[in-house]
Scaffold this motif. Structure first.
Motif, PDB file in Angstrom:
ATOM      1  N   LEU A 250       0.840  -1.205   0.000  1.00  0.00           N
ATOM      2  CA  LEU A 250       0.000   0.000   0.000  1.00  0.00           C
ATOM      3  C   LEU A 250       0.874   1.254   0.000  1.00  0.00           C
ATOM      4  O   LEU A 250       0.387   2.355  -0.227  1.00  0.00           O
ATOM      5  CB  LEU A 250      -0.905   0.019   1.231  1.00  0.00           C
TER       6      LEU A 250
ATOM      7  N   GLN B 286      -0.857  -1.076 -10.672  1.00  0.00           N
ATOM      8  CA  GLN B 286      -1.595  -2.285 -11.076  1.00  0.00           C
ATOM      9  C   GLN B 286      -0.906  -3.546 -10.563  1.00  0.00           C
ATOM     10  O   GLN B 286      -1.577  -4.494 -10.148  1.00  0.00           O
ATOM     11  CB  GLN B 286      -1.711  -2.329 -12.600  1.00  0.00           C
TER      12      GLN B 286
ATOM     13  N   ALA C 291      -1.664  -3.842  -6.979  1.00  0.00           N
ATOM     14  CA  ALA C 291      -3.038  -4.325  -6.801  1.00  0.00           C
ATOM     15  C   ALA C 291      -3.106  -5.829  -7.040  1.00  0.00           C
ATOM     16  O   ALA C 291      -3.781  -6.556  -6.313  1.00  0.00           O
ATOM     17  CB  ALA C 291      -3.973  -3.590  -7.761  1.00  0.00           C
ATOM     18  N   LEU C 292      -2.394  -6.267  -8.055  1.00  0.00           N
ATOM     19  CA  LEU C 292      -2.391  -7.703  -8.379  1.00  0.00           C
ATOM     20  C   LEU C 292      -1.767  -8.516  -7.247  1.00  0.00           C
ATOM     21  O   LEU C 292      -2.265  -9.601  -6.895  1.00  0.00           O
ATOM     22  CB  LEU C 292      -1.611  -7.921  -9.681  1.00  0.00           C
TER      23      LEU C 292
ATOM     24  N   ARG D  66      -1.730  -7.735  -4.070  1.00  0.00           N
ATOM     25  CA  ARG D  66      -2.716  -7.790  -2.977  1.00  0.00           C
ATOM     26  C   ARG D  66      -3.857  -8.740  -3.331  1.00  0.00           C
ATOM     27  O   ARG D  66      -4.336  -9.505  -2.494  1.00  0.00           O
ATOM     28  CB  ARG D  66      -3.295  -6.390  -2.700  1.00  0.00           C
ATOM     29  N   ASN D  67      -4.265  -8.641  -4.592  1.00  0.00           N
ATOM     30  CA  ASN D  67      -5.393  -9.457  -5.039  1.00  0.00           C
ATOM     31  C   ASN D  67      -5.108 -10.946  -4.893  1.00  0.00           C
ATOM     32  O   ASN D  67      -5.943 -11.710  -4.405  1.00  0.00           O
ATOM     33  CB  ASN D  67      -5.670  -9.086  -6.505  1.00  0.00           C
TER      34      ASN D  67
ATOM     35  N   PHE E 153      -6.141  -8.789   4.095  1.00  0.00           N
ATOM     36  CA  PHE E 153      -6.102  -7.744   5.137  1.00  0.00           C
ATOM     37  C   PHE E 153      -7.237  -7.952   6.137  1.00  0.00           C
ATOM     38  O   PHE E 153      -8.373  -8.261   5.747  1.00  0.00           O
ATOM     39  CB  PHE E 153      -6.258  -6.355   4.517  1.00  0.00           C
TER      40      PHE E 153
ATOM     41  N   ALA F  64      -7.731  -2.842  -0.851  1.00  0.00           N
ATOM     42  CA  ALA F  64      -7.121  -3.888  -0.035  1.00  0.00           C
ATOM     43  C   ALA F  64      -7.340  -5.261  -0.660  1.00  0.00           C
ATOM     44  O   ALA F  64      -6.473  -6.130  -0.592  1.00  0.00           O
ATOM     45  CB  ALA F  64      -7.709  -3.858   1.372  1.00  0.00           C
ATOM     46  N   LEU F  65      -8.485  -5.416  -1.266  1.00  0.00           N
ATOM     47  CA  LEU F  65      -8.783  -6.717  -1.865  1.00  0.00           C
ATOM     48  C   LEU F  65      -8.089  -6.893  -3.214  1.00  0.00           C
ATOM     49  O   LEU F  65      -8.185  -7.947  -3.831  1.00  0.00           O
ATOM     50  CB  LEU F  65     -10.295  -6.880  -2.045  1.00  0.00           C
ATOM     51  N   GLY F  66      -7.416  -5.849  -3.663  1.00  0.00           N
ATOM     52  CA  GLY F  66      -6.599  -6.012  -4.856  1.00  0.00           C
ATOM     53  C   GLY F  66      -7.166  -5.379  -6.111  1.00  0.00           C
ATOM     54  O   GLY F  66      -6.705  -5.646  -7.215  1.00  0.00           O
TER      55      GLY F  66
ATOM     56  N   ALA G 188      -7.457  -2.410  -8.701  1.00  0.00           N
ATOM     57  CA  ALA G 188      -6.575  -1.296  -9.049  1.00  0.00           C
ATOM     58  C   ALA G 188      -7.345   0.020  -8.976  1.00  0.00           C
ATOM     59  O   ALA G 188      -8.576   0.034  -9.123  1.00  0.00           O
ATOM     60  CB  ALA G 188      -6.020  -1.505 -10.450  1.00  0.00           C
TER      61      ALA G 188
ATOM     62  N   THR H 125      -2.002   5.357  -1.818  1.00  0.00           N
ATOM     63  CA  THR H 125      -2.882   4.233  -1.499  1.00  0.00           C
ATOM     64  C   THR H 125      -2.995   4.064   0.015  1.00  0.00           C
ATOM     65  O   THR H 125      -4.087   3.859   0.555  1.00  0.00           O
ATOM     66  CB  THR H 125      -2.321   2.942  -2.114  1.00  0.00           C
ATOM     67  N   ALA H 126      -1.837   4.192   0.700  1.00  0.00           N
ATOM     68  CA  ALA H 126      -1.842   4.008   2.153  1.00  0.00           C
ATOM     69  C   ALA H 126      -2.709   5.058   2.840  1.00  0.00           C
ATOM     70  O   ALA H 126      -3.345   4.795   3.849  1.00  0.00           O
ATOM     71  CB  ALA H 126      -0.424   4.074   2.687  1.00  0.00           C
TER      72      ALA H 126
END
Lengths: 237, 424
Positions: free
Chosen positions: A59, A80, A83-84, A86-87, A92, B319-321, B323, B415-416
């Motif tokens: 993050l 991106q 995000a990937l 984390r996905n 969390f 958080a869930l990813g 974008a 993002t944080a």
């Protein structure tokens, strides 16, 4: 990279601009976390716990140094790619659960799977399995406002775990729970840690949480004060 | 994911019902105001054209200079020939003769003694011609309060209020006293076939409507007419076209040294309608712009607040990813969806109310008892094709812009930082 290490923190420093100056939240941190660890970052407010977790969770990125998570240097990742990461690989759990109030328990947990290529049947199977892990399979159709605090946090755990991430980051997960619920969710997380081999990283002040941790990293003023292995908890595992 | 988000929108009334309601209200108000402005100004122009000015009007120069005095002694002679010439030169227009005349109406009792008298403002037009649309143009049939249209020479319509004042009934005989084109006295009996109310106070006072052949005979105006009016066959007033037509006609027929030569005046050059046209266009544009602008700000703000309220959800999704770009696009898709639904609902409501106001209108005759202006005493909205689209400016664009602006916060914040706002 050490094969056993899922997270490597090398000389990480993080500074935030404050007015015309800067605040250094992390000072030259060096840490490694192995797969399947059940570790807590402990320290007073402002010690850098959340900043470090944010970097590990992709993050945020370090001002200096390297944070390598599952083989990827966080500083090199685009939005991106972060995000990937984390996905696919990071779950969390928040202090205040953060369940979406308009969705049912089932849908809140399913949300985590929607960004991945699972069929509806697969998603249903995985969600129900995750709800069984946390003992809430019978409450799948309830809305979050019908849940107790402990149940809400268990849904949040199910949401974090449903995609079977390699790392779960839990920021003060017991802050809003009473003692009984704290023990209940910690037992659940410990069980998942043992069964699935998921790495858990906590930020906490809570003595009850610390009682379950295998490793406690004490932070103070952005630096590691002590890195403590709790042998008793490892033996218990 | 889209289905999932849609489910969320539908369940969360603050994300669906509330913004759709706000957008709908804003759009409906925009449509209604626009319709009302179009109607109010358009009616005024249209009513002047139908009753008074035509889209263009031909008179002698002398008549034009004194037309407030209804100077039929200065009327056009050889009007049949001139009319044919106009029909040939300007076939896109319909040409009609009208005579306006003033005088006195006398109502006799059963003994032939005067029972009542009143000043009459007469209009003579082609009521009996096979192809004449004059009665339709002046909306006479639907303006009848009692009785019927004249069916033969010697019949007349009089203003309903006028008839009540003079205690005249259908079938009664009234006598018109006036002066001929040659300034000699004339009187003529008419049978009242009906009473009429135009809804324009200045027309309704002392109105007397007769066929033009009766007036020509009564006023010694055979082959003469005070005014020759031209109406676009499409029934649409085109300012540029009428001015061009007038310039062509005047170049051909108007002579500086002959005050009895005809002159053509477009609508904007009569009755001070030019400034009124410009003013109405300008005011209509300004009002609509201000209103659309104001509604845009309101709806923009709605979009902005809607976006800001959802930072918690965005944090979870990050958080869930998901974008940032995906979240931003879904936010805009929602805004488009809500904007379209709200705009359609608002436009439908606005058009329904506008249509009602077009048909029924707002009666302001009570405020116009002593008015001399030729303006409608019932203000009506006007439903135009533009109304189907105008509401989409505040409804869709402002909503999307509002969400775009609030969504920029997703990009601007680290993002944080967004994530931290989750905890608040």
């Amino acid at each position: 990279m050490n094969k056993e290490s899922v997270i490597i923190i090398e000389n990480v420093t993080k500074r935030f601009p404050v007015g015309e100056g800067e605040f250094t939240a992390l000072k030259n941190i060096n840490l490694q976390f192995k797969r399947g660890e059940f570790t807590g970052l402990v320290g007073p407010s402002g010690s850098g716990k959340t900043t470090l977790l944010n970097i590990i969770g992709s993050l945020d990125s370090p001002t200096e140094g390297k944070a390598i998570v599952l083989g990827k240097n966080i500083s090199d990742l685009s939005h991106q790619e972060s995000a990937l990461l984390r996905n696919k690989h990071i779950g969390f759990i928040f202090q205040v659960y953060n369940l979406l109030p308009v969705y049912t328990v089932f849908e809140n947990v399913e949300f985590a799977l929607l960004l991945q290529d699972y069929s509806k049947e697969e998603r249903k199977k995985m969600v129900m399995e995750a709800l069984e892990w946390v003992g809430l399979a019978g409450m799948a159709d309830k809305k979050p406002d019908k849940l107790s605090g402990g149940e809400g946090q268990r849904v949040a755990i199910a949401r974090a775990m449903v995609k079977r991430p390699e790392i779960v980051i839990a920021d003060e997960p017991s802050a809003n729970l009473d003692a009984a619920n704290t023990h209940a969710i910690l037992k659940t997380m410990k069980q998942l840690n043992e069964e699935l081999g998921t790495t858990f990283l906590f930020s906490t002040h809570d003595e009850k949480v610390m009682g379950y941790l295998e490793r406690i990293i004490h932070l103070r003023d952005g630096a590691v004060e002590e890195d403590e292995i709790i042998e008793a908890n490892i033996i218990n595992r | 994911m889209i289905q999932f988000l849609l489910k969320g929108i539908l369940r969360d009334k603050s994300r669906s019902l509330l913004p759709i309601t706000v957008v709908s209200i804003g759009v409906a108000l925009t449509v209604m105001l626009s319709a009302y402005m179009e109607g109010a100004f358009g009616d005024m122009i249209d009513q002047n054209a139908r009753f008074e000015t035509g889209h263009v009007k031909v008179m002698t120069q002398a008549y034009a200079e004194n037309k407030e005095q209804l100077p039929n002694d200065l009327a056009i002679l050889g009007v049949d020939e001139l009319t044919e010439s106009l029909r040939s030169d300007f076939p896109q227009m319909e040409w009609v003769n009208r005579i306006k005349f003033g005088g006195l109406i006398d109502v006799p009792d059963e003994n032939g003694e005067t029972k009542g008298q009143g000043p009459a403002a007469g209009i003579a037009l082609d009521l009996f011609g096979a192809n004449s649309r004059e009665a339709q143009r002046l909306n006479i049939e639907s303006s009848l309060v009692t009785g019927t249209m004249p069916t033969k020479k010697g019949e007349a319509l009089i203003g309903h209020d006028f008839s009540e004042k003079l205690n005249v009934k259908i079938g009664d005989e009234v006598t018109f006293f006036g002066t001929t084109m040659n300034s000699s006295m004339t009187f003529q009996n008419f049978i009242v076939s009906g009473t009429i109310r135009f809804g324009a106070a200045s027309m309704d006072r002392g109105a007397l409507i007769v066929d033009i052949s009766d007036a020509q005979h009564m006023l010694d105006m055979e082959d003469a007419s005070g005014e020759l009016l031209g109406f676009s066959k499409l029934n649409v007033y085109d300012d540029d076209q009428t001015q061009e037509m007038a310039a062509q006609f005047n170049a051909k027929h108007t002579k500086d040294d002959d005050e009895f030569s005809p002159i053509m005046l477009p609508l904007r050059e009569q009755n001070n309608l030019g400034p009124m046209l410009d003013y109405s266009n300008m005011m209509s544009g300004i009002f609509i712009f201000i209103f659309v602008f104001a509604m845009s700000i309101v709806l923009w703000n709605t979009g902005l607040l809607g976006g800001l309220r959802r930072y918690q959800e965005f944090g979870i999704r990050l958080a869930l990813g998901e974008a940032k770009g995906q979240i931003y696009r879904s936010l805009l898709m929602e805004a488009v969806l809500i904007g379209i639904i709200g705009s359609i609902v608002g436009t439908a409501i606005g058009l329904a109310v506008a249509y009602y106001l077009q048909v029924v209108g707002i009666d302001i005759s009570g405020y116009m008892d002593n008015s001399t202006m030729l303006m409608p005493s019932v203000l009506r909205a006007k439903v135009t094709p533009g109304l189907f689209f105008i509401g989409f400016i505040p409804g869709l664009l402002a909503m999307v812009f509002g969400n775009m602006l609030s969504g920029i916060g997703i990009y601007k914040r680290e993002t944080a930082r967004l994530f931290k706002e989750l905890e608040v």
